[in-house]
Write an enzyme that holds these catalytic residues in place. Sequence first.
Site, mmCIF file in Angstrom:
data_model
loop_
_atom_site.group_PDB
_atom_site.id
_atom_site.type_symbol
_atom_site.label_atom_id
_atom_site.label_comp_id
_atom_site.label_asym_id
_atom_site.label_seq_id
_atom_site.Cartn_x
_atom_site.Cartn_y
_atom_site.Cartn_z
ATOM 1 N N ARG A 47 0.835 -1.216 0.000
ATOM 2 C CA ARG A 47 0.000 0.000 0.000
ATOM 3 C C ARG A 47 0.863 1.257 0.000
ATOM 4 O O ARG A 47 0.473 2.276 -0.573
ATOM 5 C CB ARG A 47 -0.993 -0.004 1.170
ATOM 6 C CG ARG A 47 -2.042 1.105 1.062
ATOM 7 C CD ARG A 47 -3.133 0.998 2.122
ATOM 8 N NE ARG A 47 -4.221 0.135 1.726
ATOM 9 C CZ ARG A 47 -5.300 0.533 1.026
ATOM 10 N NH1 ARG A 47 -5.444 1.799 0.673
ATOM 11 N NH2 ARG A 47 -6.236 -0.320 0.710
ATOM 12 N N GLU A 80 -9.624 6.240 7.104
ATOM 13 C CA GLU A 80 -8.187 6.495 7.033
ATOM 14 C C GLU A 80 -7.779 7.743 6.234
ATOM 15 O O GLU A 80 -6.837 8.432 6.621
ATOM 16 C CB GLU A 80 -7.479 5.277 6.414
ATOM 17 C CG GLU A 80 -7.557 4.037 7.273
ATOM 18 C CD GLU A 80 -7.157 2.797 6.482
ATOM 19 O OE1 GLU A 80 -7.950 2.378 5.610
ATOM 20 O OE2 GLU A 80 -6.067 2.274 6.710
#
Length: 768
Positions: A316, A721
């Site tokens: 990620r 997030e």
Amino acid sequence: MADASRSPLHQPLLHESGLRHTSGEARYVDDLPAPHGLLVAQVVPSPLAHGKLRSLDVSAALKVPGVVAVLSAKDVPALNDVGAVVHDEELFAFDTVRFLGQALALVVGASYEACRAGVKAVKVDVEPLPAIVTLDDAIAKGSFLSKDHRLTRGDPAAALAKAPVRFQGEVRTGAQDHFYLETQCTLAVPDEGPSLRLYSSTQHPSEVQAIVAHVLGWGRHQIAVEVPRMGGGFGGKETQAAPYAAMASLAAVKTGRPVKVWLNRDQDMLWTGKRHPFLTRFDVGFTKDGQLLALEAELFSDGGFSMDLSRAILERALFHIDNGYFIPDVRVTGHVAKTNLPSNTAFRGFGGPQGMAVIEDIMSRAAERLGLDPVELRRKNLYGAAPRDVTPYWQEVRDCRLERIFGELLASSDYERRAKAVATFNAAHQHAKRGLALTPVKFGISFTTSFLNQAGALVIVYSDGTVQVNHGGTEMGQGLHTKMLAVCAHELGVLPERVRVMTTATDKVPNTSATAASSGSDLNGFAVKQAAETIRERLRPVAARLLDVTPDDVRFGGGLVSSVARPDRKLPFEKVTHEAYLAQVSLSATGYYRTPDIHFDRATGRGKPFHYFAYGAAVTEVEVSGLTGEHRLRRVDILHDVGASLVPSIDLGQIEGAFVQGWGWLTCEEVRVDDKGFLRTHSPDTYKVPACGDVPLDFRVSLLANAAQDTTIHGSKAVGEPPFMLALSVVAALRQAVGAFGKGGEVPLTMPCTPEALLFAIERTRAG
Ligand code: MTE
Ligand code: HPA
Ligand code: MOS
């Protein structure tokens, strides 16, 4: 259809547990009433970061009054492993210890006092081995858990060679403790069969169930895991609740009594993993007017002693090296280092912040070197129309909202006037300087492990018209239950007060994914919607009969079932459910959802890993003291894209909290490990987290208007997030303020930007 005009969706709602949180009535695992015969436990920790476990003598501990059992590796009936993805993490160290604090044994007893005395009585003999306790040392010694993850597009080497402006550098970002208010805790209650019911503070009840089954050698059907709620998770309970749940389970089975394993704050900070520190080396090319041409970067993360989720986190980070910017030619490579430290783990952003910190630092440095306006430099590099719409992993960025967000935010934050005011202030003050910066966020939404993007729900309507919602997600304060309640109330057309979201349990909704990747409401929302729709459509013919209208004339809303054509004909929802019960109509249903059309091929580094992107931007103004290195957030303006917000009051809270948590990571939270691998900052007296007094003096958060997204639950977007990374604007603003103490050129500021780091950078800047 449901009656949208009476829907609780897209309206501010109180958090479903808000009053209980504030009154203290909300029960966390450790607050549950003690079951009869409850035992507690304490872990026997490794005294060294690396060594051979020569012997472990528990005989004296067993004689301590109140101690009931002492369990170690040899007591594990099946698999002595709690690794989430690969089996590289022993529940109890067997012959080698791999980090300071690793569990060697568990002392189980009637009281914490007895257990602590038992721990002291255990005799441990560990022969020291050389330990690797820093990322740099691991890189130097070639100690890795995983190597050579790669994304490539174009020919960056050739593009760099031709670039009119080219520079190299290093970016470091630090670790971060989750500092959830509730530390790790599981209560295991044995039952007949044998079977177990666990009450666990975990983001991933199904994985806890699976791991406990492995450790015991049981079928998963013998284990039920229930999550009342968490006092915060932030990623720290995605995998790392499991070891303590496994210990409690093992002890419960061995003693036949309920066992609770709970860590105190110091233990939690010492033994559990943190955000991965990263070191990145980059080589970047620009045109003279600041157009990004090419990037090569090599990222190293500190994985700690075992794999945990490090591979996906590194991935990620690579996926977010571009943030919101189109990079024509790019190659990024990543490696996970292996050290003798606790295993680092998921933390809000899941590697995304570490990747984005790199490109934002590069953007700031480019503006400093080229003497360009950093906002203009960033703006001209945003994703746009083809061909400037392809990511380093070949996913197209459709519908990039950053240009729109920049325009609206620059206007609403009064950026131009304030930039001039900052310059005036800086010219007039010798010992205090201000900075004003705008940074964007683009964050990919979906688990990058594609199959995890699935969810289930079970909706139950009682014949009195009240409703229970079960879904696969867990509540950690983020408001998921409130959103699911609103989705369900909307579909059934009932009042929110008549709906209750139940505690998450693997025997209600099975085979769930972690509540993570910000996807809780995206995934579970569709599952809840489907289950509620199924029940509503079963009620429709019943209602049509009662109202004496056709089924397609029936509308559900505001607690009533009514005729669209003849609004005078209406019934309370509970009248319809009661009649449906008498008519032998089923009033419960499951729902299921999987995200369509996402895929990623690790071998080629190509695919469409994300269902969509969430966007946002922040304008942050700071003031730095040249005497102390301290700073204040004078004003922060955020414009964030949550699509058509399911519950705007919840989303605003998520954005504010995420920004402040990101500010903590980047400025005041500093994790220090000594040369023995001992965490020096293992309590709040040495580890500074943001407090109320640190929030921006003037904090203006807005949701992007008219932003409904296609193919998501009621047009909403994930929020958990993405806004964390808005805090990168603080670093960009701090760099400007520090730069104002000197005469130009690249600012030597490192993260975290503690007062010490700022003072050091100011001194070097002043010296030229
Ligand atoms: N908000 C609160 N109050 N507490 C938390 O622990 N975790 C964050 C975010 N917001 C968290 C939070 C993280 S890391 C994630 S992935 C998401 O919430 C998970 O929940 P969601 O998918 O329902 O947004
Ligand atoms: N985010 C959070 N948790 C995860 C992911 C992700 O992309 N993949 C696996 N676990
Ligand atoms: Mo969040 S780091 O995906 O739990």
